[in-house]
Design a protein around this motif. Sequence first.
Motif, PDB file in Angstrom:
ATOM      1  N   LYS A  95       8.543   5.441  -1.261  1.00  0.00           N
ATOM      2  CA  LYS A  95       9.126   6.171  -3.020  1.00  0.00           C
ATOM      3  C   LYS A  95       9.716   4.022  -3.284  1.00  0.00           C
ATOM      4  O   LYS A  95      10.238   3.923  -2.243  1.00  0.00           O
ATOM      5  CB  LYS A  95       9.828   6.861  -2.413  1.00  0.00           C
ATOM      6  N   ALA A  96       9.350   4.287  -4.600  1.00  0.00           N
ATOM      7  CA  ALA A  96      10.236   2.576  -5.243  1.00  0.00           C
ATOM      8  C   ALA A  96      11.595   2.425  -5.244  1.00  0.00           C
ATOM      9  O   ALA A  96      11.736   4.351  -5.414  1.00  0.00           O
ATOM     10  CB  ALA A  96       9.338   2.183  -6.296  1.00  0.00           C
ATOM     11  N   GLN A  97      12.264   2.354  -4.816  1.00  0.00           N
ATOM     12  CA  GLN A  97      13.528   2.435  -5.136  1.00  0.00           C
ATOM     13  C   GLN A  97      14.714   2.553  -5.904  1.00  0.00           C
ATOM     14  O   GLN A  97      13.655   2.332  -7.376  1.00  0.00           O
ATOM     15  CB  GLN A  97      14.712   0.739  -4.158  1.00  0.00           C
ATOM     16  N   GLY A 132       6.407   1.437  -3.593  1.00  0.00           N
ATOM     17  CA  GLY A 132       6.706   0.039  -2.883  1.00  0.00           C
ATOM     18  C   GLY A 132       5.318   0.130  -1.536  1.00  0.00           C
ATOM     19  O   GLY A 132       4.936   1.326  -1.229  1.00  0.00           O
ATOM     20  N   ILE A 133       5.277  -0.971  -1.599  1.00  0.00           N
ATOM     21  CA  ILE A 133       4.320  -1.433  -0.229  1.00  0.00           C
ATOM     22  C   ILE A 133       4.878  -2.373   0.024  1.00  0.00           C
ATOM     23  O   ILE A 133       5.775  -2.964   0.540  1.00  0.00           O
ATOM     24  CB  ILE A 133       2.936  -2.588  -0.722  1.00  0.00           C
ATOM     25  N   GLY A 134       4.551  -1.839   1.874  1.00  0.00           N
ATOM     26  CA  GLY A 134       6.018  -2.190   2.773  1.00  0.00           C
ATOM     27  C   GLY A 134       4.587  -3.210   3.492  1.00  0.00           C
ATOM     28  O   GLY A 134       5.412  -3.453   4.123  1.00  0.00           O
ATOM     29  N   MET A 135       3.651  -2.837   3.720  1.00  0.00           N
ATOM     30  CA  MET A 135       2.900  -3.677   4.667  1.00  0.00           C
ATOM     31  C   MET A 135       1.306  -2.666   4.321  1.00  0.00           C
ATOM     32  O   MET A 135       1.432  -1.982   3.722  1.00  0.00           O
ATOM     33  CB  MET A 135       3.039  -2.977   6.230  1.00  0.00           C
ATOM     34  N   VAL A 136       0.504  -4.639   4.253  1.00  0.00           N
ATOM     35  CA  VAL A 136      -1.157  -4.081   4.043  1.00  0.00           C
ATOM     36  C   VAL A 136      -1.792  -4.610   6.154  1.00  0.00           C
ATOM     37  O   VAL A 136      -1.306  -5.379   6.260  1.00  0.00           O
ATOM     38  CB  VAL A 136      -1.226  -4.723   3.022  1.00  0.00           C
ATOM     39  N   ILE A 137      -2.647  -3.528   6.440  1.00  0.00           N
ATOM     40  CA  ILE A 137      -2.523  -4.350   7.437  1.00  0.00           C
ATOM     41  C   ILE A 137      -4.541  -4.054   7.904  1.00  0.00           C
ATOM     42  O   ILE A 137      -5.570  -3.612   6.641  1.00  0.00           O
ATOM     43  CB  ILE A 137      -2.884  -3.033   8.750  1.00  0.00           C
ATOM     44  N   ARG A 170       6.375  -6.156   3.340  1.00  0.00           N
ATOM     45  CA  ARG A 170       6.984  -6.330   2.207  1.00  0.00           C
ATOM     46  C   ARG A 170       5.907  -7.251   0.947  1.00  0.00           C
ATOM     47  O   ARG A 170       6.340  -7.857   0.990  1.00  0.00           O
ATOM     48  CB  ARG A 170       8.351  -6.401   2.132  1.00  0.00           C
ATOM     49  N   SER A 171       5.506  -6.314  -0.027  1.00  0.00           N
ATOM     50  CA  SER A 171       4.918  -6.469  -1.249  1.00  0.00           C
ATOM     51  C   SER A 171       5.392  -7.643  -2.161  1.00  0.00           C
ATOM     52  O   SER A 171       6.620  -7.132  -2.342  1.00  0.00           O
ATOM     53  CB  SER A 171       4.562  -5.552  -1.875  1.00  0.00           C
ATOM     54  N   PRO A 187      10.590  -2.355  -4.719  1.00  0.00           N
ATOM     55  CA  PRO A 187      10.596  -3.006  -3.665  1.00  0.00           C
ATOM     56  C   PRO A 187      10.466  -1.540  -2.665  1.00  0.00           C
ATOM     57  O   PRO A 187      10.973  -0.230  -3.465  1.00  0.00           O
ATOM     58  CB  PRO A 187      12.194  -3.321  -3.102  1.00  0.00           C
ATOM     59  N   ALA A 188       9.616  -0.656  -1.604  1.00  0.00           N
ATOM     60  CA  ALA A 188       9.986   0.623  -0.988  1.00  0.00           C
ATOM     61  C   ALA A 188      11.620   0.771  -0.585  1.00  0.00           C
ATOM     62  O   ALA A 188      12.652  -0.086  -0.228  1.00  0.00           O
ATOM     63  CB  ALA A 188       8.779   0.680   0.096  1.00  0.00           C
ATOM     64  N   THR A 189      11.508   1.758  -1.071  1.00  0.00           N
ATOM     65  CA  THR A 189      12.725   2.544  -0.473  1.00  0.00           C
ATOM     66  C   THR A 189      12.904   1.610   1.279  1.00  0.00           C
ATOM     67  O   THR A 189      13.833   1.791   1.679  1.00  0.00           O
ATOM     68  CB  THR A 189      12.739   4.053  -0.724  1.00  0.00           C
TER      69      THR A 189
END
Length: 399
Positions: free
Chosen positions: A348-350, A368-373, A382-383, A388-390
């Motif tokens: 969830k976005a902050q 919010g994106i925290g990581m891409v693999i 962090r995108s 920003p992701a919570t």
Amino acid sequence: MAHDEPANKTPARLLIRNIGLLLSGNLEQPILDADTVVAVDGKIAAVGKAKDVDAEGATLIIDARGTTLAPGLIDSHVHPVAGDWTPRQNQIGWIDSYLHGGVTTMISAGEVHTPGRPKDVVGLKAMAIFAQRAFSAFRPGGVRIHAGAPVIEHGMVEEDFKDLAAAGVTMLGEVGLGSVKDGATARQMVAWARKFGIQSTIHTGGPSIPGSSLIDKDIVLAADADIIGHINGGHTALPDDQIVTLCEESSRALEVVHNGNERAALLTLRTATELKQLGRVIVGTDSPAGSGVQPLGILRMISMLSSLGEISAEVAFCFATGNTAKIRQLGCGEIAPDRDATFVMIDKAQHSAGNTVLESIQRGDLPGIGMVIVDGVVSAQRSRNTPPATTSPEIVPGR
Ligand SMILES: [Zn+2]
């Protein structure tokens, strides 16, 4: 054996643990009851509960910290040209920016913005083969770009499609962007392409840029391309009754794009829902375009379709992952054994009003994106583009 591949190479084992929510990308079961994923050498080996999964020997451990794991997003409709540059808005680094919007796979609908694009048969074949080769060898940030999509022109014969297939070309660019704009010729060339395993997409709706023209429902139905490209227009949509007819009378994929008419995209979604054919719905941006590049375009489509189309967010994710992978026969797009270990990790976005990440998307916010693999390797943390992701996942140190 190549000298850079020692015989005793240790397999790369990725362990993702503490997953709070797992979106599968599969419309049949969009949420999996699992908190752990193991991948070996870039392919998913196991998906399940921690106690049931063999997590030994990991070479990379990611603590999801209760966040959401989804398949990397697929943009079904892009117009790449060369490298990570687009002449359309003279921008460099657009593909890397899309990675920060969760896009890990892109499908070219034709390299049509190439300055001086050749329109003679030898030239267009050469350009397609060049683009196929160049983009298979070039993966900015790990993003896989399926390109080399020739735009059909009058004068092509069956042998040309055979040559293209033999050279590794697997899809046509948008039918209708070249000189072939009549149903009969398009149908013949699409059939030749299909005979040699080449998939096709047709431009649907009004002209996109000067030089292209109207492709209405009769031409789309006659051509019978595998994908009804931007059924919601790129940019200009067909009248509602024609869109409904295409949904009802064709069984081909229904592609809705960011750079189209949003109301027409919702009409398509509603019609596909009524027909119980949501498996046909796939999502693209149709960018770079006159309206720019949209690094968050696929996330914005997921949010728009979910919030205004009254579709659950986990189903909307399938439109941009598993549905596209199935229709385009890709190894990514689903979280299941033997699939590519290519993921986007979101939360969830902050300060979003929703209680959960799914609820926040259903309310029209972006996650919010925290990581891409990509293929088992961390491509981005962090995108730099999403809110920003919570909570963000972490790489567990010491490995
Ligand atoms: Zn188009």
